[in-house]
Write an enzyme that holds these catalytic residues in place. Sequence first.
Site, mmCIF file in Angstrom:
data_model
loop_
_atom_site.group_PDB
_atom_site.id
_atom_site.type_symbol
_atom_site.label_atom_id
_atom_site.label_comp_id
_atom_site.label_asym_id
_atom_site.label_seq_id
_atom_site.Cartn_x
_atom_site.Cartn_y
_atom_site.Cartn_z
ATOM 1 N N LEU A 1 0.811 -1.220 0.000
ATOM 2 C CA LEU A 1 0.000 0.000 0.000
ATOM 3 C C LEU A 1 0.847 1.275 0.000
ATOM 4 O O LEU A 1 0.383 2.325 0.413
ATOM 5 C CB LEU A 1 -0.933 0.004 1.219
ATOM 6 C CG LEU A 1 -1.867 -1.194 1.344
ATOM 7 C CD1 LEU A 1 -2.687 -1.114 2.626
ATOM 8 C CD2 LEU A 1 -2.776 -1.307 0.130
ATOM 9 N N CYS A 2 2.046 1.186 -0.488
ATOM 10 C CA CYS A 2 3.000 2.293 -0.468
ATOM 11 C C CYS A 2 2.974 3.047 -1.801
ATOM 12 O O CYS A 2 2.665 2.465 -2.840
ATOM 13 C CB CYS A 2 4.403 1.728 -0.205
ATOM 14 S SG CYS A 2 5.717 2.951 -0.135
ATOM 15 N N GLY A 3 3.331 4.305 -1.763
ATOM 16 C CA GLY A 3 3.466 5.071 -2.989
ATOM 17 C C GLY A 3 4.541 4.504 -3.903
ATOM 18 O O GLY A 3 4.528 4.729 -5.113
ATOM 19 N N THR B 1 4.994 1.232 -4.281
ATOM 20 C CA THR B 1 4.604 -0.123 -4.670
ATOM 21 C C THR B 1 4.739 -0.372 -6.176
ATOM 22 O O THR B 1 5.136 -1.478 -6.567
ATOM 23 C CB THR B 1 3.182 -0.457 -4.175
ATOM 24 O OG1 THR B 1 3.160 -0.292 -2.756
ATOM 25 C CG2 THR B 1 2.777 -1.882 -4.513
#
Length: 189
Positions: free
Chosen positions: A64-66, A68
């Site tokens: 769920l990371c920028g 990803t």
Amino acid sequence: MLNRRTVLTAALVATAASATRALADGGMSRISAYAFSFPALSGDDIRLAAFTGKPLLVVNTASLCGYTPQYAGLQELWSEFRERGFTVIGVPSNDFGSQEPGGTSEISETAHHQYGVTFPIAAKAIVVGPMAHPFYKWAADARPREVPRWNFHKYLIGCDGYVAEVFASAVEPTDTRIKMAVAKALADS
């Protein structure tokens, strides 16, 4: 008459001197990355010893990371160099911003189905702090100023099994700096 403190100090000094001589003589070797393994997302183990003599890129990941979308770049990097012996290993972690909250099926959905990852993915692990996976403790000892500060931090392990380069989260996997470092590491193999 010798007191206990004097005897213990002398013994400690003698032991340290012996260890220093052994290291200088090549009698003891440092632990390399190849000594570690990760439980795989699939349930098996990813034993780094299986990659002895070949470079590895170990990356802490999060669904769920920028960053990803870097999964796609990691897959591209692996596809470009894997025939020459290079491996990427993804290590999902919930350490930063709680951006890997899911379990095996959610991690697999993101890595394998959304981004088409085919390189090895470990089970979720802790990558910083006192409870960190032993590989990450080892890497932090080797490069204390270059520990993961966010998701998608990259350790390039050289053919000798030691940290060759470290790349911050913002450095894309397809960045020329990473490609050149991987090509150099492969040339050393």
